[in-house]
Enzyme design. Structure first.
Site, PDB file in Angstrom:
ATOM      1  N   LYS A   1       0.620  -1.351  -0.154  1.00 27.60           N
ATOM      2  CA  LYS A   1      -0.201   0.049  -0.052  1.00 27.60           C
ATOM      3  C   LYS A   1       1.145   1.229  -0.302  1.00 27.60           C
ATOM      4  O   LYS A   1       0.473   2.160  -0.727  1.00 27.60           O
ATOM      5  CB  LYS A   1      -1.002   0.107   1.588  1.00 27.60           C
ATOM      6  CG  LYS A   1      -2.302  -1.124   0.859  1.00 27.60           C
ATOM      7  CD  LYS A   1      -2.609  -1.454   2.484  1.00 27.60           C
ATOM      8  CE  LYS A   1      -3.734  -2.531   2.434  1.00 27.60           C
ATOM      9  NZ  LYS A   1      -4.666  -2.973   3.337  1.00 27.60           N
TER      10      LYS A   1
ATOM     11  N   GLN B   1      -4.087  -1.777   9.983  1.00 29.35           N
ATOM     12  CA  GLN B   1      -4.419  -3.224   8.945  1.00 29.35           C
ATOM     13  C   GLN B   1      -5.180  -4.447   9.975  1.00 29.35           C
ATOM     14  O   GLN B   1      -4.711  -4.491  11.120  1.00 29.35           O
ATOM     15  CB  GLN B   1      -2.639  -3.399   8.422  1.00 29.35           C
ATOM     16  CG  GLN B   1      -2.318  -4.802   7.816  1.00 29.35           C
ATOM     17  CD  GLN B   1      -2.842  -4.658   6.117  1.00 29.35           C
ATOM     18  OE1 GLN B   1      -3.222  -3.690   5.674  1.00 29.35           O
ATOM     19  NE2 GLN B   1      -3.607  -5.692   6.014  1.00 29.35           N
TER      20      GLN B   1
ATOM     21  N   ASP C   1     -10.557   3.341   4.141  1.00 28.54           N
ATOM     22  CA  ASP C   1     -11.562   1.389   3.970  1.00 28.54           C
ATOM     23  C   ASP C   1     -12.268   1.060   4.842  1.00 28.54           C
ATOM     24  O   ASP C   1     -13.096   0.199   4.535  1.00 28.54           O
ATOM     25  CB  ASP C   1     -10.781   0.824   5.700  1.00 28.54           C
ATOM     26  CG  ASP C   1      -9.312  -0.407   5.308  1.00 28.54           C
ATOM     27  OD1 ASP C   1      -9.085  -0.589   3.588  1.00 28.54           O
ATOM     28  OD2 ASP C   1      -9.038  -1.096   6.132  1.00 28.54           O
TER      29      ASP C   1
END
Ligand code: GUN
Length: 301
Positions: free
Chosen positions: A54, A98, A121
């Site tokens: 990422k 994450q 996200d």
């Protein structure tokens, strides 16, 4: 007849190019460089790889990435304090925590500390709640599910009215994918470990999304002829003929299913590249919204 292979690398490359151009325009017009903060807790090797990918994507598209790596025994208070600090930092437009987090941490508490307008996200409880409800709009849609829909759209399959079957009900993929398909007016069945006669259910699917993490579970005779099959699985299986000793396979037995389906995504090169492309797109959108809000209220933000 063998299936059309849906090229996720090509679709993702198109999205990334659009994002790269959007980043350039934002710099030129507003002097703003989109910034993504990544928060990694602990030493999970797969998570470390994903976060590195990422960050690399940010660099390639002209964005800034701010990487934060906390030890695996970081406390709830420490992780939430970092996320709140990033939520308040004007250089950070998107925040990615994450997952999975180490087990002692309360995931909902951490994700709830992400500012809604930076939740690239789409996992903030409010955004997921909005995704689930009719007539509501989440600030951001989760990246992998959004990528699944983009791949379906890339082959022009009609989602409205289709029988869609989603294998798996995870918070990250299965559940939000099912919600997006409902939002597009598909008739959706969500299967899981307790589902009876799984092959009988999957054979009803016009659109089949597999996201269970079981190597090659979906066999050729589980699929209706002419179905569109999206394979979200990424599973390592031993393969002594490769240099690394393993290879990646999906949740779908590709060689069998491609003889039955109308279209299918490969692994690798299907859904995988879409996740990061969608994250980059969401981060650009977050920065664009910020730029517009700032321009509308100079000195006020
Ligand atoms: N872990 C596996 N997939 C994802 C994802 O899309 N986002 C985050 N934050 N963690 C993940």
């Amino acid at each position: 007849m063998t299936a059309q292979i849906i090229d996720g690398n090509a679709v993702a490359a198109r999205i990334r190019e659009e994002v790269r151009q959007g980043v350039e325009a934002l710099k030129r017009d507003y002097g703003i460089v989109p910034g993504l903060a990544t928060v990694l807790v602990g030493e999970n090797p797969a998570s470390q790889t994903y976060v590195r990918m990422k960050q690399k994507a940010c660099q390639e598209l002209g964005m800034v990435s701010f990487g934060y790596h906390l030890p695996g025994d970081a406390s709830q208070i420490e992780v939430e304090a970092l996320v709140r600090e990033l939520s308040a930092n004007p250089e950070v437009h998107g925040i990615l925590v994450q997952l999975p987090l180490p087990r002692h941490l309360d995931e909902e508490g951490v994700l709830g500390a992400v500012a809604l307008e930076k939740d690239v996200d789409g996992f903030h409880p409010v955004n997921i709640g909005r995704l689930a409800m009719k007539g509501r709009e989440p600030a951001f849609v989760p990246c992998t599910p959004n990528g699944v829909i983009a791949l379906l759209d890339s082959v022009g399959v009609q989602i409205e009215g289709a029988n869609a079957v989603v294998l798996g009900r995870s918070n990250i993929v299965g559940l939000p994918t099912a919600l997006l398909l409902i939002g597009r007016n598909a008739t959706v069945t969500v299967c899981h470990s307790r589902t009876r006669d799984l092959p009988g259910v999957t054979r009803q699917a016009d659109i089949l999304v597999a996201a269970v993490g079981r190597p090659q579970m979906v066999r050729g005779d589980w699929v209706k002829p002419g179905a569109v099959v999206i394979d979200v699985g990424v599973n390592r299986v031993e393969d002594p003929t490769t240099k690394s000793g393993y290879r990646l396979v999906g949740d779908v037995a590709f060689d069998e299913v491609k003889e039955v389906a109308a279209a299918i995504t490969p692994v690798p090169g299907g859904v995988g590249p879409m996740t990061i492309a969608m994250l980059m797109k969401n981060t650009l959108i977050a920065a664009q919204r910020r730029a517009k809000a700032q321009a509308a209220a100079p000195g006020g933000l």
